[in-house]
Design a protein around this motif. Structure first.
Motif, PDB file in Angstrom:
ATOM      1  N   LEU A  26      -6.190 -49.475  13.062  1.00 22.91           N
ATOM      2  CA  LEU A  26      -4.683 -50.113  12.991  1.00 22.91           C
ATOM      3  C   LEU A  26      -3.439 -49.283  13.776  1.00 22.91           C
ATOM      4  CD1 LEU A  26      -3.713 -52.393  11.311  1.00 22.91           C
ATOM      5  CD2 LEU A  26      -3.143 -50.859   9.474  1.00 22.91           C
ATOM      6  N   CYS A  27      -2.768 -50.214  14.569  1.00 23.13           N
ATOM      7  CA  CYS A  27      -1.692 -49.919  15.276  1.00 23.13           C
ATOM      8  C   CYS A  27      -0.618 -50.863  15.341  1.00 23.13           C
ATOM      9  CB  CYS A  27      -1.905 -49.444  16.791  1.00 23.13           C
ATOM     10  SG  CYS A  27      -2.936 -50.614  17.852  1.00 23.13           S
ATOM     11  N   PHE A  28      -1.047 -51.985  14.979  1.00 25.14           N
ATOM     12  CA  PHE A  28       0.135 -53.084  14.675  1.00 25.14           C
ATOM     13  C   PHE A  28       0.162 -53.527  13.349  1.00 25.14           C
ATOM     14  CE2 PHE A  28       1.328 -57.240  14.476  1.00 25.14           C
ATOM     15  CZ  PHE A  28       2.467 -57.417  15.658  1.00 25.14           C
ATOM     16  N   LEU A  29       1.238 -53.453  12.440  1.00 25.46           N
ATOM     17  CA  LEU A  29       1.170 -53.485  11.192  1.00 25.46           C
ATOM     18  C   LEU A  29       2.418 -54.330  10.895  1.00 25.46           C
ATOM     19  CD1 LEU A  29       0.202 -53.463   8.390  1.00 25.46           C
ATOM     20  CD2 LEU A  29       1.579 -51.301   7.961  1.00 25.46           C
ATOM     21  N   GLU A  30       2.380 -55.773  10.353  1.00 26.90           N
ATOM     22  CA  GLU A  30       3.589 -56.654  10.168  1.00 26.90           C
ATOM     23  C   GLU A  30       3.722 -56.805   8.597  1.00 26.90           C
ATOM     24  OE1 GLU A  30       6.504 -57.929  10.589  1.00 26.90           O
ATOM     25  OE2 GLU A  30       5.859 -58.670  12.720  1.00 26.90           O
ATOM     26  N   LEU A  31       4.987 -56.321   8.214  1.00 30.14           N
ATOM     27  CA  LEU A  31       5.024 -56.518   6.571  1.00 30.14           C
ATOM     28  C   LEU A  31       6.403 -56.815   6.591  1.00 30.14           C
ATOM     29  CD1 LEU A  31       4.000 -52.721   5.740  1.00 30.14           C
ATOM     30  CD2 LEU A  31       2.768 -54.828   5.145  1.00 30.14           C
ATOM     31  N   SER A  32       6.886 -57.846   7.386  1.00 28.32           N
ATOM     32  CA  SER A  32       8.218 -58.539   7.108  1.00 28.32           C
ATOM     33  C   SER A  32       8.278 -59.376   5.654  1.00 28.32           C
ATOM     34  CB  SER A  32       8.523 -59.295   8.253  1.00 28.32           C
ATOM     35  OG  SER A  32       8.821 -58.683   9.525  1.00 28.32           O
ATOM     36  N   GLY A  33       9.334 -59.215   5.073  1.00 33.30           N
ATOM     37  CA  GLY A  33       9.519 -60.018   4.084  1.00 33.30           C
ATOM     38  C   GLY A  33       8.501 -59.993   2.895  1.00 33.30           C
ATOM     39  N   CYS A  34       8.353 -58.776   2.619  1.00 31.31           N
ATOM     40  CA  CYS A  34       7.254 -58.150   1.773  1.00 31.31           C
ATOM     41  C   CYS A  34       7.925 -57.674   0.608  1.00 31.31           C
ATOM     42  CB  CYS A  34       6.138 -57.430   2.138  1.00 31.31           C
ATOM     43  SG  CYS A  34       4.943 -58.100   3.298  1.00 31.31           S
ATOM     44  N   ASN A  35       9.308 -57.585   0.452  1.00 31.45           N
ATOM     45  CA  ASN A  35       9.913 -57.220  -0.626  1.00 31.45           C
ATOM     46  C   ASN A  35       9.806 -55.633  -0.673  1.00 31.45           C
ATOM     47  OD1 ASN A  35      12.018 -57.318  -2.803  1.00 31.45           O
ATOM     48  ND2 ASN A  35      10.470 -57.645  -4.172  1.00 31.45           N
ATOM     49  N   LEU A  36       9.719 -54.742   0.433  1.00 33.42           N
ATOM     50  CA  LEU A  36       9.407 -53.291   0.428  1.00 33.42           C
ATOM     51  C   LEU A  36      10.627 -52.427  -0.074  1.00 33.42           C
ATOM     52  CD1 LEU A  36       7.935 -53.093   3.932  1.00 33.42           C
ATOM     53  CD2 LEU A  36       6.701 -53.166   1.780  1.00 33.42           C
ATOM     54  N   THR A  37      11.906 -52.914   0.188  1.00 34.54           N
ATOM     55  CA  THR A  37      13.113 -52.208   0.189  1.00 34.54           C
ATOM     56  C   THR A  37      12.921 -50.763   0.604  1.00 34.54           C
ATOM     57  OG1 THR A  37      12.323 -51.106  -2.185  1.00 34.54           O
ATOM     58  CG2 THR A  37      13.520 -53.497  -2.312  1.00 34.54           C
ATOM     59  N   ASP A  38      13.895 -49.803   0.157  1.00 34.48           N
ATOM     60  CA  ASP A  38      13.916 -48.603   0.895  1.00 34.48           C
ATOM     61  C   ASP A  38      12.829 -47.774   0.314  1.00 34.48           C
ATOM     62  OD1 ASP A  38      16.240 -49.187   2.230  1.00 34.48           O
ATOM     63  OD2 ASP A  38      17.768 -48.099   0.805  1.00 34.48           O
ATOM     64  N   GLU A  39      12.518 -48.003  -0.842  1.00 37.44           N
ATOM     65  CA  GLU A  39      11.386 -47.130  -1.402  1.00 37.44           C
ATOM     66  C   GLU A  39      10.059 -47.554  -0.646  1.00 37.44           C
ATOM     67  OE1 GLU A  39       8.710 -46.681  -5.615  1.00 37.44           O
ATOM     68  OE2 GLU A  39      10.607 -48.116  -5.431  1.00 37.44           O
ATOM     69  N   GLY A  40       9.760 -48.641  -0.398  1.00 40.88           N
ATOM     70  CA  GLY A  40       8.274 -49.073   0.094  1.00 40.88           C
ATOM     71  C   GLY A  40       8.606 -48.540   1.677  1.00 40.88           C
ATOM     72  N   PHE A  41       9.662 -48.850   2.378  1.00 41.06           N
ATOM     73  CA  PHE A  41       9.871 -48.584   3.738  1.00 41.06           C
ATOM     74  C   PHE A  41       9.587 -46.915   3.689  1.00 41.06           C
ATOM     75  CE2 PHE A  41      13.142 -47.922   7.516  1.00 41.06           C
ATOM     76  CZ  PHE A  41      12.094 -47.844   8.371  1.00 41.06           C
ATOM     77  N   GLN A  42       9.932 -46.041   3.000  1.00 43.57           N
ATOM     78  CA  GLN A  42       9.802 -44.796   3.109  1.00 43.57           C
ATOM     79  C   GLN A  42       8.434 -44.136   2.912  1.00 43.57           C
ATOM     80  OE1 GLN A  42      12.803 -42.654   1.149  1.00 43.57           O
ATOM     81  NE2 GLN A  42      14.798 -43.713   1.741  1.00 43.57           N
ATOM     82  N   LEU A  43       7.762 -45.168   2.008  1.00 46.30           N
ATOM     83  CA  LEU A  43       6.342 -44.835   1.642  1.00 46.30           C
ATOM     84  C   LEU A  43       5.548 -45.031   2.957  1.00 46.30           C
ATOM     85  CD1 LEU A  43       5.645 -46.396  -2.041  1.00 46.30           C
ATOM     86  CD2 LEU A  43       5.862 -43.930  -1.460  1.00 46.30           C
ATOM     87  N   LEU A  44       5.937 -45.603   3.900  1.00 44.88           N
ATOM     88  CA  LEU A  44       5.194 -45.748   5.275  1.00 44.88           C
ATOM     89  C   LEU A  44       5.258 -44.648   6.083  1.00 44.88           C
ATOM     90  CD1 LEU A  44       6.233 -49.639   5.737  1.00 44.88           C
ATOM     91  CD2 LEU A  44       4.040 -48.883   4.862  1.00 44.88           C
TER      92      LEU A  44
END
Length: 922
Positions: free
Chosen positions: A841-859
């Motif tokens: 996996l090298c291409f991951l699309e997570l747009s509009g998934c309600n991640l917020t800052d918390e989910g973004f930092q988990l990535l």
């Protein structure tokens, strides 16, 4: 002009004294002396009496009463020269009439009636007379006694040239005398005669100054003066080219003079403006731009000028010679042109060649848009928020600090839309002349007949600059191209000269191998200039219609190297489908989407395309095709074994039409088929699709999106996959549910090792459907897209299973599913704990998934292994981005898409204000 006397020999000093050059202070001192109360505006009685007395002495010498010895000759010479200096002083003091009378008084002293005295070389009577005649002529000219001046200078000229080949007088004296005569002849409009002696004087000066040791400034001054005189006479005679050359030479000489040029430069500019048919101030700006003068050194703003043909010629001349100009600004509010369009277009092309060829020019601004002349495809833009903050070095921005690679297509989509049509012509000329890319995209720029004529002219110009490339792909989507503009556009191929080749018959089985097909880029260098546009896109120009399209096709048919024609949504109907002549080209791709061709139009089209033996791609989406049209396509597919891709999406084939179409595909060599949104429903139709998949062994991609099959449809497709070679399957927006996925995967789709890409976007499969996919799908899958599929945070464990059991999965699209901040937590943890070789996996699309800052930092843990991460519309703020950047984990990440989030200065300010309000409330 005034210079020091040092180092100038006596004879030269005397000659130069009676010219506009002042050596030392004597001439100025004399002028002041004869402006004192004793002499001001009065006849110098004492001085005149002395000259009369000297003339009497000369007569006594003629009679033998007084010895004509060296002492007398010296005294006599000094007396005459001094008297002439006095006359010149009165002339300098604006007392021309007194100066003229003084010269006339001393004339008897410059000639002897006794041959013995007259021919005595040491007496220098001719020299003295030439000096006196020259001052007399200047004084007479000052009071407009032109005939008297001409008579005096004619006699002086005769004395200068009396010796024939054995010149008796100093060459500088002769040249100055001829120059004076030329100027006075010009005063009375004897221009032809005056020009002869003016050019003679200039030539003598060139020859003389190659050997004579004179101060460089003096030489430059005399040459500037002579160029000015000759240029003025040429202007009066209408010899514009000669006048321009002389003006340019004269201005070059004034560079040596600097500010001490007696306004010669401004005078030359005035004459040059007449010769070059440009405003005087414009030419002054041109001179400044050429030499790096004026306050705004290196910048020339052309916005205030008319852009006449003559002005453009002068700008070209400046650009070809300047070493200091680094920016040109062009902005024309006046769109009403006064010149014939084709002539103006040629000059604009030449102008832009000069712009690109000017090595010191760094920026050209056209109506507020900045371009790099030698990299026009690269936008000159201000850095954005992310590029100017502390974490900018952690991100990879395209086209920063000159590191960008030349793109395949220069993209100018919408860039010129707000420009008037003349400025569009200027910009188009630059973009084509400076092109370094394979193609040019000029979509959404309001291009019409006026501006397209410039495009045609520039594209048809065979004289390209060495470093540029011919445009082979032209994109003109969504402009204002109508019938007349289309007819003009068709002229692009008039000048094309493709290599002559044998026609390929549509009935022949001797097709060339795919690798042997014509490729313009493989043409030998000597034929590169002959290549024309091989790919054209005029989509969404609705005014083209049948007539305009026929004109374009007629133009294309004259160029047998043409390959790709895209004409979507141009109001084409059945009447425009008789495209005769296309079979003479190497047509590879034809796209006519969103045109109301109907069954009649498609039938006509198929008859033409059957003869286009090299056609590989055919797109007919949204063309109103029904069952009868499907039959025509069926016959085309059966007979045209070269066709590899076809799209008939968004038509109305329905079940019967789909069955007809699929029977044709089954006997074809197609690799890609698009049947999306054709109202295909029945089990019989889906079974026909399955049979097509089994029978067409070349088929690699199938698109069925938007067709809501009956309950057996997924089963028929699933059964066929195992026995087909399909690698890509698009089943978007088909109403598939978890049960549908079970039917689809249980029928053999899970057993195939070939399926690599599966698109299931906008199907309500939910978490349960994703679980079925994760458990059953082929390990060969590389690309899975399940956007808008109703997934929730409950899919956390399923996503882990999907990634861990799919070692070849490279792309995963989960966008617009409500996964929440922790929906990907298990998957991220597993990827972080396992060796990178365990997953792809090298291409991951997570747009509009309600991640917020918390989910973004988990990535953060997996950013070191991704090349693309899409997190648009996730409520991410600057604080979240700062936290991610601080981790320094983005090792391989090439693209981080953050569009639609709350990042930027304004967001940060809003956040600070909100925190302040909260603090106050507490």
């Amino acid at each position: 002009m005034k210079i020091p006397k040092d180092g100038v020999e006596d004879l030269l000093y005397e000659i130069m004294y009676f010219s506009p050059v002042e050596l030392g202070d004597e001439r100025y001192t004399n002028k002041l002396y004869f402006q004192t109360e004793i002499y001001h505006r009065t006849w110098p009685t004492l001085m005149a009496d002395r000259m009369s007395h000297q003339i009497e002495k000369l007569k006594h010498c003629e009679m033998g009463i007084v010895a004509f010895d060296d002492e007398f000759r010296k005294t006599h010479r000094e007396a005459v020269i001094g008297h002439c200096k006095m006359a010149l002083a009165y002339l300098d003091a604006r007392e021309a009439r007194i100066a003229m009378k003084l010269c006339e008084q001393c004339m008897p002293a410059t000639k002897s009636s006794e041959p013995r005295l007259q021919t005595d070389p040491n007496a220098e009577f001719d020299f003295l007379r030439i000096i006196a005649l020259s001052v007399l002529a200047c004084a007479a000219r000052r009071v407009k006694f032109f005939q008297k001046a001409i008579d005096a200078l004619a006699e002086a000229k005769s004395l200068c040239l009396a010796g024939g080949d054995s010149i008796q007088q100093h060459p500088l004296l002769i040249a100055l005398t001829l120059l004076n005569l030329s100027a006075v002849l010009g005063d009375i409009d004897h221009d032809e005669h005056g020009l002869r002696w003016g050019l003679e004087a200039l030539a003598m000066m060139y020859n003389l100054f190659s050997t004579l040791e004179l101060p460089e400034m003096v030489q430059a001054y005399y040459l500037s003066l002579a160029c000015h005189n000759a240029a003025l006479l040429n202007v009066k005679l209408g010899r514009w080219g000669d006048a321009q050359e002389l003006v340019d030479e004269g201005i070059e000489f004034t560079k040596i003079l600097g500010e001490n040029d007696d306004n010669l430069r401004s005078k030359l500019i005035t004459i040059g403006a007449q010769a070059k048919h440009v405003p005087e101030v414009f030419l002054a700006e041109a001179v400044n731009a050429l030499n790096g003068w004026s306050e705004e050194r290196g910048v020339w703003n052309l916005s205030f000028w008319d852009f006449s043909l003559f002005e453009m010629k002068e700008v070209i001349r400046v650009l070809q010679s300047t070493l200091t100009l680094n920016k040109i600004i062009i902005d024309q509010k006046d769109d009403d042109r006064r010149y014939e369009s084709s002539v103006e277009n040629i000059h604009l092309s030449d102008l832009m060649k000069a712009v690109v060829g000017c090595h010191c020019l760094e920026i050209i601004t056209i109506a507020g848009i900045d371009f790099y002349p030698r990299k026009v495809w690269r936008r000159v833009k201000k850095r954005g928020f992310l590029e100017t903050r502390w974490y900018a070095s952690a991100l990879n921005f395209a086209e920063v600090l000159g590191g960008a690679q030349t793109p395949e297509t220069g993209n100018y989509d919408g860039l010129l839309l707000e420009l008037n049509h003349f400025m569009k012509k200027v910009a188009i000329a630059l973009l084509v002349v400076a092109n370094e890319t394979e193609g040019i995209n000029l979509s959404n720029n309001g291009i019409n007949l006026t501006s397209i004529s410039m495009l045609v002219n520039a594209l048809s110009d065979a004289e390209r600059l060495p470093r540029t490339r011919p445009c082979r792909q032209l994109i003109l989507r969504s402009n204002d191209i109508g019938v007349a503009a289309a007819q003009e556009l068709a002229k692009i191929w008039d000048a094309a000269e493709p290599p002559v080749e044998e026609e390929v018959s549509s009935g022949s089985d001797e097709f060339a191998d795919e690798d042997e097909e014509f490729d313009p880029t493989l043409e030998p260098p000597e034929r590169d200039d002959l290549m024309g546009v091989t790919s054209l896109d005029v989509s969404h120009n609705t005014a083209i219609g049948d007539e305009g399209f026929q004109a374009i096709v007629h133009g294309i048919s004259r160029y047998n190297c043409f390959k790709v024609l895209t004409a979507n949504a141009i109001s084409l109907t059945a009447g425009g489908c008789l495209m005769e002549g296309l079979e003479q080209t190497r047509l590879d791709t034809l796209s006519l989407n969103q045109n109301n061709l109907g069954c009649e139009g498609v039938t006509k089209l198929c008859e033409v395309l059957a003869r286009c033996a090299r056609l590989r791609v055919l797109e007919l989406e949204g063309c109103g095709i029904q069952q009868e049209g499907a039959k025509a396509l069926r016959e085309l597919l059966r007979s045209h074994l070269k066709l590899q891709e076809i799209s008939v999406a968004h038509n109305k084939l329905c079940d019967a039409g789909a069955i007809e179409f699929c029977s044709g595909v089954a006997e074809s060599s197609l690799k890609s088929v698009n049947l999306a949104y054709n109202e295909i429903v029945s089990d019989a139709a889906s079974e026909s699709v399955g049979d097509m998949m089994r029978s067409c062994h070349s088929l690699l991609k199938l698109v069925l999106s938007g067709n809501t099959f009956d309950h057996m449809g997924p089963s028929h497709i699933g059964k066929a996959i195992e026995h087909s070679r399909v690698l890509t399957l698009q089943l978007e927006e088909m109403g598939l549910t978890a049960d549908s996925m079970m039917d689809f995967l249980d029928q053999g789709a899970a057993e195939t090792q070939d399926l690599q890409e599966l698109m299931l976007n906008k199907n309500p499969i939910g978490d349960e459907g994703l679980a079925i996919i994760a458990e059953s799908l082929s390990i060969g899958l590389k690309n899975l897209r399940i956007s808008h599929c109703g997934l929730t945070h409950n899919s956390q464990a399923i996503l882990l299973s999907l990634v861990s059991l799919s070692p070849n999965l490279q792309r995963l699209d989960l966008s617009y599913n409500d996964l929440g901040p922790k929906g990907c937590a298990d998957m991220v943890k597993w990827m972080d704990q396992n060796d990178k070789e365990s997953f792809s996996l090298c291409f991951l699309e997570l747009s509009g998934c309600n991640l917020t800052d918390e989910g973004f930092q988990l990535l953060v843990p997996i950013m070191g292994s991704l090349r693309y991460l899409g997190v648009r519309d996730n409520g991410i703020t600057s604080a979240g981005l700062q936290g991610v950047m601080s981790a320094n984990k983005m090792v391989k990440l090439q693209t981080l898409d953050l569009e639609g989030n709350h990042i930027g200065e304004q967001a940060r300010k809003r956040k600070r204000r909100s925190e302040a309000r909260t603090a106050r409330s507490h």
